[in-house]
Design an enzyme around this catalytic site. Sequence first.
Site, PDB file in Angstrom:
ATOM      1  N   ARG A  14       0.797  -1.232   0.000  1.00  0.00           N
ATOM      2  CA  ARG A  14       0.000   0.000   0.000  1.00  0.00           C
ATOM      3  C   ARG A  14       0.831   1.284   0.000  1.00  0.00           C
ATOM      4  O   ARG A  14       0.295   2.371  -0.154  1.00  0.00           O
ATOM      5  CB  ARG A  14      -0.961  -0.005   1.196  1.00  0.00           C
ATOM      6  N   TYR A  99       8.013  -4.801  15.260  1.00  0.00           N
ATOM      7  CA  TYR A  99       7.688  -4.771  13.836  1.00  0.00           C
ATOM      8  C   TYR A  99       8.375  -3.581  13.189  1.00  0.00           C
ATOM      9  O   TYR A  99       8.290  -2.464  13.692  1.00  0.00           O
ATOM     10  CB  TYR A  99       6.169  -4.637  13.634  1.00  0.00           C
ATOM     11  N   GLY A 100       9.023  -3.833  12.068  1.00  0.00           N
ATOM     12  CA  GLY A 100       9.745  -2.769  11.373  1.00  0.00           C
ATOM     13  C   GLY A 100       8.867  -1.602  10.973  1.00  0.00           C
ATOM     14  O   GLY A 100       9.335  -0.470  10.844  1.00  0.00           O
ATOM     15  N   GLY A 136      -5.644  -7.692  15.565  1.00  0.00           N
ATOM     16  CA  GLY A 136      -6.039  -8.861  16.338  1.00  0.00           C
ATOM     17  C   GLY A 136      -6.652  -8.391  17.648  1.00  0.00           C
ATOM     18  O   GLY A 136      -6.170  -7.433  18.251  1.00  0.00           O
TER      19      GLY A 136
END
Length: 457
Positions: A14, A99-100, A136
Amino acid sequence: MIDVLILAAGKGTRMQSSLPKVIQPLSGQPMLSHLLETTQQLNQVNMHVIVGFQADKVMNAFDQQPINWILQEQQLGTGHAVQQALTHCHDDSQVLILYGDVPLVKHQTMVMLLENAKQSGFAMLTVNLDQPYGYGRIVRDHQGQVMSIAEEKDATLRELEITECNTGIMAVSSCLLKKWLPNLSNQNAQKEYYLTDIVAMAVKSGVEIFTSPADPEEVLGVNDRVQLAQLERILQKRRAAALLQAGVTLIDPARIDIRGEVTVGQDVVIDCNVIFEGKVVLGDGVSIAANCVIRNATIGNDVTIEAFSHIDMVIVGDHACIGPYARIRPGTVLSEKTKVGNFVEIKKSTIGAGTKINHLSYIGDAIIESNVNVGAGTITCNYDGKNKHQTVIKDSAFIGSNVSLVAPVEIGKAATVGAGSTITKDVPDEQLALTRSRQINMPWQSVKSKLKCSEEK
Ligand code: UD1
Ligand code: CA
């Protein structure tokens, strides 16, 4: 011992970019560099980064850093990604999973999470979101104990109403991960190995999970350029706040951009729309007017930089005045009390104390000593089409307006160069040099009659 795992194998579709997402610039640096910097403040860390999509490009962006790069050739899910790294993790370490594309997590949050994980071996960072779409959901029992994580695409309608979400960030002891991860399955809506399934495994084997809520701004992720722009603002807001805390006056903290590191003295004032890049050091009493760009510069005490000035790889001495509209290029040293005014460009030159170059000049590859006056419109002709040559101007020389100094050339101590001269030879100390042609004045009538004569001929 801490093993930090940063998941960075995804493509980031995206972003609509040819660059992998984790090296998109955030405050002028590749996004991943922010997490790397923050985690380096932890004690005893081993850094592992899991790469996949355009792994070479990501690794090349950080080739100087002590990182263990782990290739996840196929991206089969977050659980699969962590699995690739496990053989590299110490048996008795804590594994911090980041997370990068969630780059703004703070150092103290990481420390808190690791501290929590010491109790049972498992701590998670959650976040309450009004709009939890895509995340989540944290499923708890009646006592409030965490039971499982339900991914958006697998969740029941009831679970979708939960607003407590998984940030993805967790600290888990390495031995627990090594026990659980081989048992992951991909029997779910996305046919992926979900890391989040270890929550239910922990519950089953009686391992308590410690959760703590995060500040939503800290755990925002970047999936598209709208979010990248949001994170840029959050980061800039933090940096502006740090400058204010350090005693700087910011005329508008929302209108400053720090794409690097700024060190400040006391009583610094910064007006709107100033951009800092790289390493910038500002001394006491520095004042910077609106719309300046300052990159990799050391600015002395009580320096005034007027509006619209551009300063790049420069050392500026105390009490200097620069601008407005000055462009000072790499390799320049402005000594104390120098004055560089509007529409002056200086490149790779040393300017001595008290020297003034106030209007419309180009000074390149020059050594100008102290107390020199360089008149308006003076230029150093430093380039012959092939090579660059040096101009030297000694102490207290006076260069009149609109002078061309054809380098290599030297102007002696206290010498004077008359306005409009083109200087191609050295000028000795204390001499006057003039190269312009003599002015002729005559009555206008006599010019007319001369013209008439030549027409009739
Ligand atoms: C994940 C979590 C979700 C959480 C959300 C927070 C799982 C199954 N879900 O979902 O509970 O709310 O993050 O943002 O963990 N990655 C790899 N290799 C892979 C897959 C992913 O390195 O095989 C990396 C991605 O590059 C990305 C991160 O892991 O940096 C998260 O992956 P993503 O697919 O975005 O997970 P979400 O579906 O957002
Ligand atoms: Ca995501």
